[in-house]
Design an enzyme around this catalytic site. Structure first.
Site, PDB file in Angstrom:
ATOM      1  N   HIS A 101       0.817  -1.218   0.000  1.00 29.11           N
ATOM      2  CA  HIS A 101       0.000   0.000   0.000  1.00 29.11           C
ATOM      3  C   HIS A 101       0.853   1.272   0.000  1.00 29.11           C
ATOM      4  CE1 HIS A 101       0.199   0.339   4.545  1.00 29.11           C
ATOM      5  NE2 HIS A 101       0.028   1.621   4.261  1.00 29.11           N
ATOM      6  N   ASP A 143      -0.020  -7.474   1.919  1.00 29.63           N
ATOM      7  CA  ASP A 143       0.447  -6.087   1.850  1.00 29.63           C
ATOM      8  C   ASP A 143       1.975  -6.051   1.861  1.00 29.63           C
ATOM      9  OD1 ASP A 143       0.509  -3.367   1.787  1.00 29.63           O
ATOM     10  OD2 ASP A 143      -0.286  -3.060   3.819  1.00 29.63           O
ATOM     11  N   GLN A 238       0.327   6.072  11.006  1.00 29.02           N
ATOM     12  CA  GLN A 238       0.506   6.497   9.627  1.00 29.02           C
ATOM     13  C   GLN A 238       1.882   7.118   9.441  1.00 29.02           C
ATOM     14  OE1 GLN A 238      -3.065   8.080   8.071  1.00 29.02           O
ATOM     15  NE2 GLN A 238      -2.035   9.060   6.371  1.00 29.02           N
ATOM     16  N   GLY A 239       2.552   6.727   8.353  1.00 27.00           N
ATOM     17  CA  GLY A 239       3.928   7.186   8.119  1.00 27.00           C
ATOM     18  C   GLY A 239       4.956   6.146   8.539  1.00 27.00           C
ATOM     19  N   ASP A 240       4.529   5.206   9.414  1.00 28.01           N
ATOM     20  CA  ASP A 240       5.389   4.069   9.784  1.00 28.01           C
ATOM     21  C   ASP A 240       5.189   2.909   8.806  1.00 28.01           C
ATOM     22  OD1 ASP A 240       6.386   5.274  12.176  1.00 28.01           O
ATOM     23  OD2 ASP A 240       4.525   4.716  13.196  1.00 28.01           O
ATOM     24  N   SER A 241       4.064   2.931   8.097  1.00 33.46           N
ATOM     25  CA  SER A 241       3.713   1.857   7.165  1.00 33.46           C
ATOM     26  C   SER A 241       4.886   1.476   6.274  1.00 33.46           C
ATOM     27  CB  SER A 241       2.572   2.309   6.256  1.00 33.46           C
ATOM     28  OG  SER A 241       1.362   2.180   6.912  1.00 33.46           O
TER      29      SER A 241
END
Ligand code: 4AZ
Length: 286
Positions: A101, A143, A238-241
């Site tokens: 993603h 993912d 979010q942003g660590d994904s």
């Protein structure tokens, strides 16, 4: 009549407890109530009571601490048009592993920045020459993606190195403490990345318990592993994904999804690298 004066003094624990050992009290506010009273002999009597209440503001990654130089030489920032978007992990001199993603429709906007604790400061930047997303990725499941860089990454220094991969089918037991790192939001409601790389330890949650927790959001499959505390407070966001969750120096998962961040009863969900070990070898030769 005694005079009672109450002074309510509040301070946020998260501002004073920033080491791992004290993280169990991060996300709480200590309230000290100081009571001053006068007795009949005109002496001042002083009593105080202290209580702690939870708050929802995790200070760091969510509830973590600053990562130290040399502890995560595999950690890179995956960038879209030069802006940090996701994490990624170096698995060989040419390949990084991230989340599907995190891959944009136009691969030409991708680049990778490694060898820095600060995503906004110069490290070593690489162009992306090839991207392989898992062809069964459906928005949640599978993912995982491989990103190839055009120049060899000079591995083997304290700031820049690959991370090992677990064997096929490796699935850490519930309770195993894993370490997740990234530049993601420190608070889901305050949409600001962390300048500095952050780290937090979270235990694996039994897959069936996690599936029940996340029933109203999405199915939890064998391709996923869950980690977090039942009381919340420590999590990826979010942003660590796309970034790493590791155990014993091996990359056991990739930050994938969750119900917001750090909420009680909602563990973070990770792509389980053990499920994909053979797929990684088939696609990249690593
Ligand atoms: C995200 O939006 C995201 N708490 C990543 C991880 C988690 C939630 C959201 C896990 O990229």
């Amino acid at each position: 009549m005694p005079i009672i004066l109450s002074i309510i003094h509040q301070f946020n624990c998260s501002t004073i407890n920033t080491n791992n050992k004290n993280n169990h009290v991060a996300n709480t506010t200590i309230i000290t109530i100081i009571n001053l009273s006068n007795n009949n002999n005109n002496n001042t009597i002083y009593t105080n009571t202290t209580t702690t209440v939870p708050n929802n503001k995790g200070p760091l990654i969510i509830g973590g601490t600053e990562a130290q130089a040399g502890d995560n030489p595999h950690q890179c920032s995956l960038r879209w048009d030069g802006q940090h978007k996701c994490g990624a992990s170096i698995i060989s001199a040419n390949w990084l592993l991230t989340a599907a993603h995190c891959i944009p429709g136009d691969h030409d906007i991708l680049s990778v920045r490694c060898a820095t604790l600060f995503y906004g400061e110069p490290g070593l930047d690489f162009k992306v020459s090839q991207v392989i997303e898992h062809d069964q990725f459906d928005g949640f499941d599978y993912d995982i993606a491989l990103v190839k860089v055009s120049d060899d990454i000079p591995l083997g220094t304290p700031d820049l190195d690959k991370i090992g991969l677990p064997d096929q089918d490796m699935d850490p037991d519930p309770g195993t403490v894993l370490t997740v790192t990234g530049w993601g939001y420190r608070d889901y409601k305050v949409e600001v990345l962390s300048d500095r790389l952050m780290t937090v330890d979270v235990p694996v949650v039994d897959r069936q318990v996690c599936a029940d927790d996340l029933l109203d959001i999405h199915e939890v499959t064998d391709r996923m592993l869950c980690a977090g505390y039942d009381e919340g407070g420590r999590d990826a966001c979010q942003g660590d994904s796309g970034g790493p969750i590791k155990h014993d120096g091996l990359l056991v998962g990739v930050v994938s999804w969750g119900k917001d961040c750090g909420l009680p009863h909602y563990p973070g969900v990770y792509a389980r690298v053990g499920y994909f070990r053979d797929w990684i070898r088939d696609k990249s030769g690593v």
